[in-house]
Design a protein around this motif. Structure first.
Motif, PDB file in Angstrom:
ATOM      1  N   MET A  44     -32.753 -65.646  45.727  1.00 61.81           N
ATOM      2  CA  MET A  44     -34.073 -65.243  46.233  1.00 61.81           C
ATOM      3  C   MET A  44     -34.862 -64.380  45.253  1.00 61.81           C
ATOM      4  O   MET A  44     -36.083 -64.302  45.325  1.00 61.81           O
ATOM      5  CB  MET A  44     -33.955 -64.559  47.608  1.00 61.81           C
ATOM      6  CG  MET A  44     -33.459 -65.487  48.709  1.00 61.81           C
ATOM      7  SD  MET A  44     -34.516 -66.943  48.977  1.00 61.81           S
ATOM      8  CE  MET A  44     -33.596 -68.260  48.192  1.00 61.81           C
ATOM      9  N   TYR A  45     -34.175 -63.716  44.305  1.00 62.38           N
ATOM     10  CA  TYR A  45     -34.861 -62.938  43.270  1.00 62.38           C
ATOM     11  C   TYR A  45     -35.787 -63.830  42.448  1.00 62.38           C
ATOM     12  O   TYR A  45     -36.810 -63.395  41.961  1.00 62.38           O
ATOM     13  CB  TYR A  45     -33.833 -62.277  42.341  1.00 62.38           C
ATOM     14  CG  TYR A  45     -32.902 -61.383  43.102  1.00 62.38           C
ATOM     15  CD1 TYR A  45     -33.297 -60.102  43.473  1.00 62.38           C
ATOM     16  CD2 TYR A  45     -31.642 -61.829  43.512  1.00 62.38           C
ATOM     17  CE1 TYR A  45     -32.463 -59.281  44.217  1.00 62.38           C
ATOM     18  CE2 TYR A  45     -30.790 -61.019  44.253  1.00 62.38           C
ATOM     19  CZ  TYR A  45     -31.218 -59.748  44.606  1.00 62.38           C
ATOM     20  OH  TYR A  45     -30.396 -58.950  45.350  1.00 62.38           O
ATOM     21  N   GLY A  46     -35.430 -65.102  42.306  1.00 68.27           N
ATOM     22  CA  GLY A  46     -36.160 -66.026  41.434  1.00 68.27           C
ATOM     23  C   GLY A  46     -37.203 -66.882  42.131  1.00 68.27           C
ATOM     24  O   GLY A  46     -37.687 -67.856  41.555  1.00 68.27           O
ATOM     25  N   GLN A  47     -37.599 -66.512  43.367  1.00 67.93           N
ATOM     26  CA  GLN A  47     -38.620 -67.291  44.066  1.00 67.93           C
ATOM     27  C   GLN A  47     -39.953 -67.233  43.324  1.00 67.93           C
ATOM     28  O   GLN A  47     -40.366 -66.167  42.875  1.00 67.93           O
ATOM     29  CB  GLN A  47     -38.859 -66.720  45.475  1.00 67.93           C
ATOM     30  CG  GLN A  47     -37.665 -66.827  46.413  1.00 67.93           C
ATOM     31  CD  GLN A  47     -37.925 -66.089  47.723  1.00 67.93           C
ATOM     32  OE1 GLN A  47     -38.521 -66.631  48.631  1.00 67.93           O
ATOM     33  NE2 GLN A  47     -37.479 -64.843  47.805  1.00 67.93           N
ATOM     34  N   THR A  48     -40.620 -68.384  43.238  1.00 66.93           N
ATOM     35  CA  THR A  48     -41.950 -68.405  42.610  1.00 66.93           C
ATOM     36  C   THR A  48     -43.036 -68.854  43.574  1.00 66.93           C
ATOM     37  O   THR A  48     -44.217 -68.589  43.343  1.00 66.93           O
ATOM     38  CB  THR A  48     -41.998 -69.384  41.417  1.00 66.93           C
ATOM     39  OG1 THR A  48     -41.661 -70.691  41.883  1.00 66.93           O
ATOM     40  CG2 THR A  48     -41.032 -68.960  40.316  1.00 66.93           C
ATOM     41  N   ASN A  49     -42.669 -69.610  44.602  1.00 65.56           N
ATOM     42  CA  ASN A  49     -43.659 -70.107  45.566  1.00 65.56           C
ATOM     43  C   ASN A  49     -42.911 -70.601  46.798  1.00 65.56           C
ATOM     44  O   ASN A  49     -41.680 -70.525  46.854  1.00 65.56           O
ATOM     45  CB  ASN A  49     -44.525 -71.222  44.951  1.00 65.56           C
ATOM     46  CG  ASN A  49     -43.709 -72.420  44.516  1.00 65.56           C
ATOM     47  OD1 ASN A  49     -43.131 -72.437  43.423  1.00 65.56           O
ATOM     48  ND2 ASN A  49     -43.635 -73.420  45.372  1.00 65.56           N
ATOM     49  N   PRO A 110     -38.744 -61.621  50.806  1.00 62.55           N
ATOM     50  CA  PRO A 110     -37.698 -60.653  50.490  1.00 62.55           C
ATOM     51  C   PRO A 110     -36.944 -60.979  49.200  1.00 62.55           C
ATOM     52  O   PRO A 110     -36.670 -62.148  48.931  1.00 62.55           O
ATOM     53  CB  PRO A 110     -36.765 -60.726  51.698  1.00 62.55           C
ATOM     54  CG  PRO A 110     -37.105 -61.969  52.425  1.00 62.55           C
ATOM     55  CD  PRO A 110     -38.541 -62.244  52.123  1.00 62.55           C
ATOM     56  N   ARG A 111     -36.650 -59.935  48.427  1.00 58.75           N
ATOM     57  CA  ARG A 111     -35.876 -59.986  47.187  1.00 58.75           C
ATOM     58  C   ARG A 111     -36.625 -60.587  46.005  1.00 58.75           C
ATOM     59  O   ARG A 111     -36.180 -60.486  44.877  1.00 58.75           O
ATOM     60  CB  ARG A 111     -34.537 -60.738  47.343  1.00 58.75           C
ATOM     61  CG  ARG A 111     -33.616 -60.213  48.461  1.00 58.75           C
ATOM     62  CD  ARG A 111     -33.229 -58.761  48.277  1.00 58.75           C
ATOM     63  NE  ARG A 111     -32.186 -58.319  49.192  1.00 58.75           N
ATOM     64  CZ  ARG A 111     -32.392 -57.850  50.429  1.00 58.75           C
ATOM     65  NH1 ARG A 111     -33.635 -57.756  50.916  1.00 58.75           N
ATOM     66  NH2 ARG A 111     -31.377 -57.444  51.163  1.00 58.75           N
ATOM     67  N   ALA A 112     -37.770 -61.241  46.258  1.00 55.31           N
ATOM     68  CA  ALA A 112     -38.484 -61.889  45.158  1.00 55.31           C
ATOM     69  C   ALA A 112     -39.011 -60.853  44.181  1.00 55.31           C
ATOM     70  O   ALA A 112     -39.556 -59.823  44.592  1.00 55.31           O
ATOM     71  CB  ALA A 112     -39.629 -62.732  45.705  1.00 55.31           C
ATOM     72  N   VAL A 113     -38.856 -61.126  42.895  1.00 56.97           N
ATOM     73  CA  VAL A 113     -39.410 -60.262  41.865  1.00 56.97           C
ATOM     74  C   VAL A 113     -40.939 -60.379  41.895  1.00 56.97           C
ATOM     75  O   VAL A 113     -41.653 -59.391  41.732  1.00 56.97           O
ATOM     76  CB  VAL A 113     -38.858 -60.676  40.480  1.00 56.97           C
ATOM     77  CG1 VAL A 113     -39.584 -59.971  39.368  1.00 56.97           C
ATOM     78  CG2 VAL A 113     -37.352 -60.408  40.408  1.00 56.97           C
ATOM     79  N   GLY A 225     -31.474 -57.933  40.349  1.00 54.99           N
ATOM     80  CA  GLY A 225     -31.217 -57.298  41.638  1.00 54.99           C
ATOM     81  C   GLY A 225     -30.078 -56.297  41.611  1.00 54.99           C
ATOM     82  O   GLY A 225     -29.509 -55.990  40.561  1.00 54.99           O
ATOM     83  N   GLU A 226     -29.762 -55.821  42.787  1.00 53.62           N
ATOM     84  CA  GLU A 226     -28.756 -54.759  42.934  1.00 53.62           C
ATOM     85  C   GLU A 226     -27.362 -55.202  42.529  1.00 53.62           C
ATOM     86  O   GLU A 226     -26.484 -54.383  42.292  1.00 53.62           O
ATOM     87  CB  GLU A 226     -28.691 -54.327  44.406  1.00 53.62           C
ATOM     88  CG  GLU A 226     -29.799 -53.412  44.829  1.00 53.62           C
ATOM     89  CD  GLU A 226     -29.597 -52.966  46.262  1.00 53.62           C
ATOM     90  OE1 GLU A 226     -28.499 -52.456  46.578  1.00 53.62           O
ATOM     91  OE2 GLU A 226     -30.538 -53.144  47.056  1.00 53.62           O
ATOM     92  N   HIS A 227     -27.143 -56.515  42.524  1.00 59.15           N
ATOM     93  CA  HIS A 227     -25.807 -57.028  42.205  1.00 59.15           C
ATOM     94  C   HIS A 227     -25.743 -57.666  40.826  1.00 59.15           C
ATOM     95  O   HIS A 227     -24.834 -58.434  40.529  1.00 59.15           O
ATOM     96  CB  HIS A 227     -25.351 -57.995  43.300  1.00 59.15           C
ATOM     97  CG  HIS A 227     -25.360 -57.354  44.651  1.00 59.15           C
ATOM     98  ND1 HIS A 227     -24.398 -56.440  45.036  1.00 59.15           N
ATOM     99  CD2 HIS A 227     -26.248 -57.432  45.667  1.00 59.15           C
ATOM    100  CE1 HIS A 227     -24.686 -56.009  46.255  1.00 59.15           C
ATOM    101  NE2 HIS A 227     -25.804 -56.585  46.660  1.00 59.15           N
ATOM    102  N   LYS A 228     -26.727 -57.298  39.998  1.00 58.55           N
ATOM    103  CA  LYS A 228     -26.787 -57.755  38.610  1.00 58.55           C
ATOM    104  C   LYS A 228     -25.437 -57.556  37.922  1.00 58.55           C
ATOM    105  O   LYS A 228     -24.833 -56.481  38.053  1.00 58.55           O
ATOM    106  CB  LYS A 228     -27.875 -56.935  37.912  1.00 58.55           C
ATOM    107  CG  LYS A 228     -28.150 -57.304  36.486  1.00 58.55           C
ATOM    108  CD  LYS A 228     -29.304 -56.458  35.971  1.00 58.55           C
ATOM    109  CE  LYS A 228     -29.342 -56.547  34.439  1.00 58.55           C
ATOM    110  NZ  LYS A 228     -30.518 -55.876  33.885  1.00 58.55           N
ATOM    111  N   GLY A 229     -24.973 -58.582  37.231  1.00 60.70           N
ATOM    112  CA  GLY A 229     -23.701 -58.490  36.508  1.00 60.70           C
ATOM    113  C   GLY A 229     -22.515 -59.011  37.300  1.00 60.70           C
ATOM    114  O   GLY A 229     -21.473 -59.323  36.727  1.00 60.70           O
TER     115      GLY A 229
END
Ligand code: A2H
Length: 254
Positions: A44-49, A110-113, A225-229
């Motif tokens: 969901m971090y990578g949503q664009t549309n 939610p979560r989208a950059v 996001g918070e779980h990066k890595g």
């Protein structure tokens, strides 16, 4: 896909108040969300549309808590047996409209950059699956990547559905998962490898989905996001549960 029930997470994409005009004006003053069914909450971090079928039939359904969810009628009926609505088997429909009414609507997801997510037309949405609303993550979904590429490449397609250039052209993939074999954005990579021409290239898109879907889970590493890595297989169930807990996601089975 198979015989058993499929469990999705519905992502609650909040419609900007100023978009509740025209056909959607009767919803003014309500908290309205588009409910996008996904199997990949960790992307969901990578949503664009957000994808909508212009000719699809959608409704605005009021939950027991007063929030309004946009989805197809079949999904609302299913969800009404899953404790979200005031009356089981009778989802309260405030308004019915064609998907075209949503094109150009802006949502906050939610979560989208990206903070502004535009609703755009996708021709391959199935109205007999999920909610008929699909969130777009072109970095990790070959279908999403090709639908966005089609809109960018084809002025006629944008014109046909009243899509303004500025809703499409500035948007690039937002890499959110690294897969060692494919790099930071697996979908564009695999679509290029398979020389996929458009969102209607079903056979090749199914192949692209097979190449990327499982690998994202088994080999993927979170980039945002918070779980990066963390590995995706570790982060995915945590992110899913966090979204259920903070009420940005709803469990939905069909
Ligand atoms: B997935 P399954 Cl990053 N019509 O979410 C067409 N596609 C639909 C749909 C509908 N009515 N409802 C849901 N979907 C999409 C993210 C994602 C998804 C990524 C990668 C792969 C992927 C962002 N789009 O799905 O047929 C939604 O897109 C690959 C399988 O029920 C949902 O998850 O297995 C997925 O298809 C559900 O497909």
């Amino acid at each position: 896909e198979g015989v058993g029930p499929q469990e999705y997470l519905l992502i609650k994409m909040a419609v900007y108040e100023e978009c509740l005009t025209g056909d959607l004006a009767p919803l003014k003053g309500k908290k309205v969300f588009l409910a996008a069914a996904t199997l990949r909450p960790e992307t969901m971090y990578g949503q664009t549309n957000c994808w909508i079928l212009p000719d699809g039939d959608y409704g605005a359904y009021e939950l027991a808590n007063g929030e309004v969810l946009v989805m197809c009628e079949r999904a609302a009926l299913n969800l009404s047996y899953q404790e979200q609505f005031a009356e089981e088997g009778k989802p309260k429909c405030l308004l019915s409209f064609k998907g075209q009414a949503l094109i150009g609507c802006v949502v906050e997801s939610p979560r989208a950059v990206l903070k502004k997510i535009y609703c755009l037309p996708m021709m391959t949405i199935l109205m007999n699956k999920g909610t008929g609303v699909v969130t777009s993550v072109p970095s990790d979904s070959p279908d999403d990547f090709m639908a966005l590429s089609d809109l960018k490449a084809k002025a006629g397609l944008r014109e046909k559905f009243g899509v303004k250039d500025e809703w499409v052209m500035p948007f690039e993939v937002v890499p959110c998962i690294n897969i060692p074999e494919f790099g930071d954005a697996c979908a564009p990579k695999v679509c290029a490898e398979l020389k996929i021409q458009s969102q209607n290239d079903r056979t090749k898109l199914d192949e692209a989905k097979h190449r990327t879907y499982l690998k994202g889970f088994t080999d993927g590493i979170m980039l945002l996001g918070e779980h990066k890595g963390k590995p995706v297989k570790e982060a995915k169930p945590i992110i899913r549960q966090e979204m259920i807990d903070d009420k940005t996601g709803l469990v939905y089975s069909e």
